[in-house]
Design an enzyme around this catalytic site. Structure first.
Site, PDB file in Angstrom:
ATOM      1  N   CYS A   1     -15.112  35.821 -16.831  1.00  0.00           N
ATOM      2  CA  CYS A   1     -15.906  35.244 -16.173  1.00  0.00           C
ATOM      3  C   CYS A   1     -16.938  35.288 -17.606  1.00  0.00           C
ATOM      4  CB  CYS A   1     -17.318  35.999 -15.448  1.00  0.00           C
ATOM      5  SG  CYS A   1     -16.004  35.999 -13.586  1.00  0.00           S
TER       6      CYS A   1
ATOM      7  N   SER B   1       0.351  -0.764   0.152  1.00  0.00           N
ATOM      8  CA  SER B   1      -0.056   0.192   0.061  1.00  0.00           C
ATOM      9  C   SER B   1       0.904   1.289  -0.190  1.00  0.00           C
ATOM     10  CB  SER B   1      -0.793  -0.219   1.067  1.00  0.00           C
ATOM     11  OG  SER B   1      -1.525  -1.051   1.424  1.00  0.00           O
TER      12      SER B   1
HETATM   13  C1  LIG Z   1      -4.871  -3.524  -3.077  1.00  0.00           C
HETATM   14  C2  LIG Z   1      -4.842  -3.145  -2.316  1.00  0.00           C
HETATM   15  N1  LIG Z   1      -4.048  -2.038  -1.389  1.00  0.00           N
HETATM   16  C3  LIG Z   1      -4.751  -1.486  -0.268  1.00  0.00           C
HETATM   17  C4  LIG Z   1      -4.629  -1.630   0.561  1.00  0.00           C
HETATM   18  C5  LIG Z   1      -4.716  -1.546   1.670  1.00  0.00           C
HETATM   19  O1  LIG Z   1      -3.737  -2.628   3.023  1.00  0.00           O
HETATM   20  P1  LIG Z   1      -3.652  -2.121   3.740  1.00  0.00           P
HETATM   21  O2  LIG Z   1      -2.498  -1.130   3.923  1.00  0.00           O
HETATM   22  O3  LIG Z   1      -2.363  -3.068   4.500  1.00  0.00           O
HETATM   23  O4  LIG Z   1      -4.980  -2.010   5.231  1.00  0.00           O
HETATM   24  P2  LIG Z   1      -5.282  -3.162   5.426  1.00  0.00           P
HETATM   25  O5  LIG Z   1      -6.231  -3.792   3.944  1.00  0.00           O
HETATM   26  O6  LIG Z   1      -4.382  -4.175   5.658  1.00  0.00           O
HETATM   27  O7  LIG Z   1      -6.850  -3.009   6.538  1.00  0.00           O
HETATM   28  C6  LIG Z   1      -5.763  -3.764   0.030  1.00  0.00           C
HETATM   29  N2  LIG Z   1      -5.515  -4.440   0.908  1.00  0.00           N
HETATM   30  N3  LIG Z   1      -5.416  -4.184  -0.647  1.00  0.00           N
END
Ligand SMILES: Cc1ncc(COP(=O)(O)OP(=O)(O)O)c(N)n1
Ligand code: TZP
Ligand code: MG
Length: 530
Positions: free
Chosen positions: A439, A112
């Site tokens: 405008c 992420s």
């Molecule tokens: C595809 C994808 N993107 C972002 C997330 C978020 O993961 P994370 O920041 O670890 O948060 P949690 O999902 O663990 O609450 C994701 N799960 N998938």
């Protein structure tokens, strides 16, 4: 030989707590895959390990029937125990270095990211297959630990990935209703787009997840089929000035033929002037501001002008732009006085994150504030100084960042779609002496963009066809037409014998808009491709 990169197009993140009453989880997963989901992540935040393991095993069997990889959220132990295809980890989860060591070679690992700095760390580490960028919009499916990114925050993150093979999906509050807007805006200034989008509730909470998944896939694929589209025509050869002037001039006929509805949320200083200018050109103005009527208004062919000279109708502006995007109507945004206050800058950011403008129009001070340049200052709603040393460079950069046409008005006007830039030199000095000439330009640009949109959609898309662009037609020519008509009408007005000052000039200006012809535009236009 490394396994082929997965298809990230439609990434389902599961959320059993969101299933509709009576809907079986495995049935929903199977239907989602039937609808076109291309990769799945099992996300169980409050489930015992034993149950999580059982769910993961059965989910993997279902996914593999469709040749779809299955990833596990957070839990490397589960992923190892059931030989998942990979994992997704966040900034506070297991470090990727350890995850990469523990997992079998070839495992898919996603991370992420919420900022360009986090993305740069991923690039530096060189261990991730993809990043999950978000949250794009507000969401109820996860308690966010970072601020909502907004669509316009994605481009800088994608820019850090440009020279890498790291893939990117966006996540957070993505729905069928905001997907095309999200895809159009979530692109780096050099054109690096997303490889897919990740969705939880829009699919999981549906009784018919296959229908939802299919619709989302249609929109994604329709959008990918569009060239690097900035609301302007893609020319085989760069057009000459004459080609652009002729196209703009003849658009006046479309205004009179189609009488587009030009919905204008504008300031109380110039509202009457703008309505009369729109009528004089042959279009149909409506100056509605209530958020409760925006869904209906958006269905009437035309264009939307949002001028925030007096920001008293923000909810109406947010709703109007959202529905205009949904109905594929062009939006012209005039961020009046954006350099004057922090409130105007944050409001502009909120509006531009919510909806995608086809054209952003401003004076040099407003353009400087938007792009973060100190070269030109604002004074209230006016611009100070002689303008930018390189207007073309500034406007191209802003057009690519905002993914739309940029119009900069002044003694000389400039219009750019990020590739093509034109300089327009028509206009009477008296335009600068009346209130609201800027405008008025927003209103005439919206009028011609509405006519162009209607002209280009003469053949309505066949039922079920999904349009891949937010506003059909050549908004670059629409913007040129809007500026040329106003500035040429102002020259004709200033020459009239009865004009002795700004009062008589204004009424003469409306007259000249009313009496304008394509021939007068072609005869008088001073346009250069720069
Ligand atoms: C595809 C994808 N993107 C972002 C997330 C978020 O993961 P994370 O920041 O670890 O948060 P949690 O999902 O663990 O609450 C994701 N799960 N998938
Ligand atoms: C897991 C996750 N990570 C960032 S937002 C989010 C939840 C997205 O769910 P929805 O698609 O329902 O908004
Ligand atoms: Mg996590």
């Amino acid at each position: 030989m490394s396994s082929p990169s997965p298809d990230y197009t439609l990434y389902l993140v599961t959320g059993r707590e969101l299933l509709p009453p009576g809907k079986d989880y495995y049935e929903s997963l199977n239907e989602s895959l039937e609808g076109g989901v291309t990769i799945v992540q099992i996300r169980e935040k409050n489930t015992d390990t034993r149950e999580f393991l059982e769910i993961a095993k059965r989910s993997k069997e279902i996914c593999h029937r469709y040749g779809v990889p299955l990833l596990i959220n957070d839990r490397i132990d589960i992923a190892l125990a059931m030989n998942a295809d990979g994992i997704h980890i966040g900034q506070s989860d297991m470090p990727i270095e350890i995850a990469r060591k523990l997992l079998p070679a070839g495992s898919i690992i996603g991370v992420s990211v919420n900022t360009p700095a986090e993305a740069e760390e991923v690039v530096k580490g060189g261990l991730a297959d993809y990043v999950g960028i978000g949250a794009l919009w507000a969401t109820n499916s996860k308690k966010l630990t970072s601020p909502v990114l907004g669509i316009r925050g994605v481009g800088p993150i994608l820019q850090t990935l440009e020279k890498t093979s790291i893939k990117a999906v966006a996540i957070g509050g993505i729905k069928s209703s905001n997907l095309l807007r999200s895809l159009h805006g979530a692109v780096s200034p050099n054109g690096r787009a997303l490889d897919g989008i990740a969705v939880v509730s829009e699919i999981v909470s549906s009784h018919q997840p296959s229908v939802v998944a299919q619709r989302l896939c249609q929109i994604i694929r329709a959008s990918k089929d569009q060239p690097f589209n900035l609301f302007s025509r893609i020319y085989a050869e760069p057009p000459t000035a004459q080609v652009l002037v002729d196209s703009a001039a003849h658009l006046l006929r479309s205004v009179k033929e189609y009488r587009p509805l030009v919905h204008q949320i504008t300031n109380n200083v110039t509202i009457n002037q703008l309505a009369n200018a729109t009528l004089a050109l042959g279009a149909s103005p409506i100056m509605a501001t209530s958020p409760h009527e925006m869904e209906d208004l958006a269905k009437i062919p035309g264009a939307l002008l949002i001028n925030f000279g007096t920001i008293s109708d923000k909810e109406g502006m947010l709703a109007a732009g959202h529905y205009a995007n949904l109905e594929r109507k062009p939006i012209v945004f005039d961020p009046v006085g954006i350099g004057a206050t922090a409130y105007r800058r944050t409001t502009a950011n909120e509006l531009l994150n919510t909806w995608q403008a086809a054209v952003i129009k401003g004076n040099a001070g407003e353009i400087a504030s938007l792009i973060g340049s100190n070269e030109v200052k604002s004074h209230g709603v006016d611009s100070l100084g002689s303008g930018f040393s390189s207007p073309k460079e500034i406007l191209c950069a802003l057009a690519k960042r905002e993914r739309c046409i940029i119009v900069m008005t002044g003694e000389t006007d400039y219009i750019s779609d990020g590739n093509l830039t034109v300089k327009l030199s028509n206009g009477s000095a008296l335009l600068g002496d009346i209130t609201g000439s800027g405008c008025l330009a927003g209103s005439t640009v919206a009028t011609f963009c509405g006519a162009e949109n209607k002209r280009s959609k003469r053949s309505e898309p066949s039922s079920g066809e999904v349009e891949g662009i937010l506003a059909a037609g050549d908004m670059f020519v629409g913007a040129i037409a809007g500026v040329l008509t106003l500035t040429i009408a102002s020259e004709l007005a200033a020459q009239r014998p009865e004009v002795h000052g700004t009062g008589t000039f204004l009424s003469a200006l409306i007259d000249e808009l009313y009496n304008l012809t394509p021939e007068k535009i072609i005869q008088r236009a001073k346009l250069e491709v720069v």
